[in-house]
Design a protein around this motif. Structure first.
Motif, PDB file in Angstrom:
ATOM      1  N   ALA A  65       0.824  -1.208   0.000  1.00 38.45           N
ATOM      2  CA  ALA A  65       0.000   0.000   0.000  1.00 38.45           C
ATOM      3  C   ALA A  65       0.860   1.261   0.000  1.00 38.45           C
ATOM      4  CB  ALA A  65      -0.917  -0.009   1.216  1.00 38.45           C
ATOM      5  N   GLY A  69      -0.064   2.868  -3.405  1.00 37.87           N
ATOM      6  CA  GLY A  69      -1.177   3.782  -3.152  1.00 37.87           C
ATOM      7  C   GLY A  69      -2.511   3.065  -2.981  1.00 37.87           C
ATOM      8  N   ARG A  70      -2.480   1.778  -2.769  1.00 29.76           N
ATOM      9  CA  ARG A  70      -3.694   0.968  -2.575  1.00 29.76           C
ATOM     10  C   ARG A  70      -3.285  -0.396  -2.040  1.00 29.76           C
ATOM     11  NH1 ARG A  70      -4.124  -3.103  -6.318  1.00 29.76           N
ATOM     12  NH2 ARG A  70      -2.795  -2.905  -8.181  1.00 29.76           N
ATOM     13  N   ALA A 126      -6.594   2.739  -6.556  1.00 30.70           N
ATOM     14  CA  ALA A 126      -5.793   3.943  -6.345  1.00 30.70           C
ATOM     15  C   ALA A 126      -6.373   5.090  -7.177  1.00 30.70           C
ATOM     16  CB  ALA A 126      -4.339   3.685  -6.734  1.00 30.70           C
ATOM     17  N   PRO A 127      -6.359   6.285  -6.621  1.00 29.90           N
ATOM     18  CA  PRO A 127      -5.882   6.604  -5.270  1.00 29.90           C
ATOM     19  C   PRO A 127      -6.975   6.407  -4.222  1.00 29.90           C
ATOM     20  CG  PRO A 127      -6.514   8.617  -6.384  1.00 29.90           C
ATOM     21  CD  PRO A 127      -6.724   7.508  -7.377  1.00 29.90           C
ATOM     22  N   ILE A 128      -6.572   6.081  -3.013  1.00 27.41           N
ATOM     23  CA  ILE A 128      -7.510   6.025  -1.896  1.00 27.41           C
ATOM     24  C   ILE A 128      -7.696   7.446  -1.375  1.00 27.41           C
ATOM     25  CG2 ILE A 128      -7.922   5.165   0.436  1.00 27.41           C
ATOM     26  CD1 ILE A 128      -6.173   2.757  -0.225  1.00 27.41           C
ATOM     27  N   SER A 130      -8.680   9.496   1.434  1.00 31.75           N
ATOM     28  CA  SER A 130      -8.893   9.254   2.856  1.00 31.75           C
ATOM     29  C   SER A 130     -10.074  10.020   3.443  1.00 31.75           C
ATOM     30  CB  SER A 130      -7.624   9.590   3.638  1.00 31.75           C
ATOM     31  OG  SER A 130      -7.264  10.950   3.437  1.00 31.75           O
ATOM     32  N   TYR A 234      -3.149   4.058   6.981  1.00 30.49           N
ATOM     33  CA  TYR A 234      -2.958   5.438   6.537  1.00 30.49           C
ATOM     34  C   TYR A 234      -1.636   6.009   7.047  1.00 30.49           C
ATOM     35  CZ  TYR A 234      -7.722   5.890   4.682  1.00 30.49           C
ATOM     36  OH  TYR A 234      -8.872   5.769   3.931  1.00 30.49           O
ATOM     37  N   MET A 237       1.025   4.752   4.709  1.00 29.32           N
ATOM     38  CA  MET A 237       0.917   5.382   3.385  1.00 29.32           C
ATOM     39  C   MET A 237       1.323   6.848   3.437  1.00 29.32           C
ATOM     40  SD  MET A 237      -2.611   3.610   1.978  1.00 29.32           S
ATOM     41  CE  MET A 237      -2.475   4.384   0.339  1.00 29.32           C
ATOM     42  N   ARG A 238       0.976   7.544   4.496  1.00 29.57           N
ATOM     43  CA  ARG A 238       1.362   8.953   4.640  1.00 29.57           C
ATOM     44  C   ARG A 238       2.867   9.099   4.812  1.00 29.57           C
ATOM     45  NH1 ARG A 238      -3.653   9.557   7.894  1.00 29.57           N
ATOM     46  NH2 ARG A 238      -5.111  10.777   6.592  1.00 29.57           N
ATOM     47  N   ASN A 242       2.082   8.682  -0.027  1.00 29.93           N
ATOM     48  CA  ASN A 242       1.300   8.043  -1.080  1.00 29.93           C
ATOM     49  C   ASN A 242      -0.161   7.931  -0.690  1.00 29.93           C
ATOM     50  OD1 ASN A 242       0.987   6.935  -3.580  1.00 29.93           O
ATOM     51  ND2 ASN A 242       2.315   5.179  -3.230  1.00 29.93           N
ATOM     52  N   LEU A 243      -0.664   8.967  -0.006  1.00 31.11           N
ATOM     53  CA  LEU A 243      -2.076   9.001   0.365  1.00 31.11           C
ATOM     54  C   LEU A 243      -2.619  10.403   0.136  1.00 31.11           C
ATOM     55  CD1 LEU A 243      -4.448   7.405   1.672  1.00 31.11           C
ATOM     56  CD2 LEU A 243      -3.765   8.425   3.853  1.00 31.11           C
TER      57      LEU A 243
END
Length: 244
Positions: A65, A69-70, A126-128, A130, A234, A237-238, A242-243
């Motif tokens: 992820a 990005g997913r 992707a993209p998620i 948030s 998250y 990913m942050r 990549n979020l």
């Protein structure tokens, strides 16, 4: 030999014979105990190896992820560990086997069964986003009277009350599961409704202590579950930026 010494000799022989019998029985009992503990130790080692495999898979999912990005979609099939090519149309399509090739990890537990994997469809695209994405997987457990209660997530998942992005699990030694060869293990137990529920689940899963007691609420159970919370996903990913 005096009469008194002659009388003692049979007692000594009988005493020696009794000690020998005790020693033989002791060795037999020890062998049984060693065999029993050996079997239990072997099973415990398999459980520990499976827990380690689940932990490695969990870390690999977070790594995927962070870079993609997913989260990945389930495996293409029992024989193809790449993730399925098409997006998941619904929760059922996003439930299957762990995509072990895509993740670069072992795809089976210590009993040679494929690890199961279920991911929220929105989290596998992707993209998620948030601010609007909703994680919808939940895990429940059984209480003392057999009632089900939420361990992770709740009945209604939304932006303000998120559930889990994914659940992964081993189906344990007995009953359900699919071998790496693709052969499905037939369920030979009766009343193991919690294992049956996990086998067909796409959103709601059950976690509880292992037991071979079919009389317990939910029946015999040896599934081993793991999951990732949305804050953990998250955060990773942050950290990788990549979020959105």
């Amino acid at each position: 030999m005096t009469p008194r010494l002659a009388q003692r000799q049979p007692y000594r022989q009988r005493g020696a014979a009794l000690l020998l019998l005790v020693a033989v029985l002791g060795l037999g009992a020890a062998s049984l105990l060693i065999g029993a503990f050996g079997r239990n130790t072997g099973e415990a080692e398999r459980q520990q190896r499976t827990l380690a495999t689940l932990a490695q898979a969990r870390e690999a999912l977070l790594g995927f992820a962070a870079t993609q990005g997913r989260l990945p979609r389930p495996a293409a099939s029992a024989l193809d560990g790449r993730e399925r090519a098409a997006d998941c149309a619904d929760d059922a399509e996003c439930s299957g086997f762990l995509p072990w090739v895509a993740l670069g990890v072992a795809g089976t537990d210590a009993w040679g069964k494929l690890l199961r994997y279920s991911v929220t469809p929105e989290m596998a695209r992707a993209p998620i986003v948030s601010s609007s994405a909703i994680a919808n997987r939940v895990v429940l457990e059984r209480g003392a009277r057999g009632e089900l209660a939420f361990v992770a997530g709740q009945a209604q998942c939304d932006v303000s009350a998120q559930c889990l992005p994914l659940v992964l699990f081993s189906q344990g030694k007995d009953h359900y599961g699919t071998a790496a060869s693709g052969v499905v293990q037939v369920n030979t137990a009766r009343g193991n409704i919690d294992e049956a529920a996990n086998d067909s689940a796409s959103r709601s899963f059950i976690a509880r202590p292992a037991s071979g007691n079919a009389a317990l609420p939910g029946g015999a159970f040896d599934d081993m579950l793991a999951w990732i919370t949305l804050p953990t996903l998250y955060q990773r990913m942050r950290a990788a930026r990549n979020l959105p």
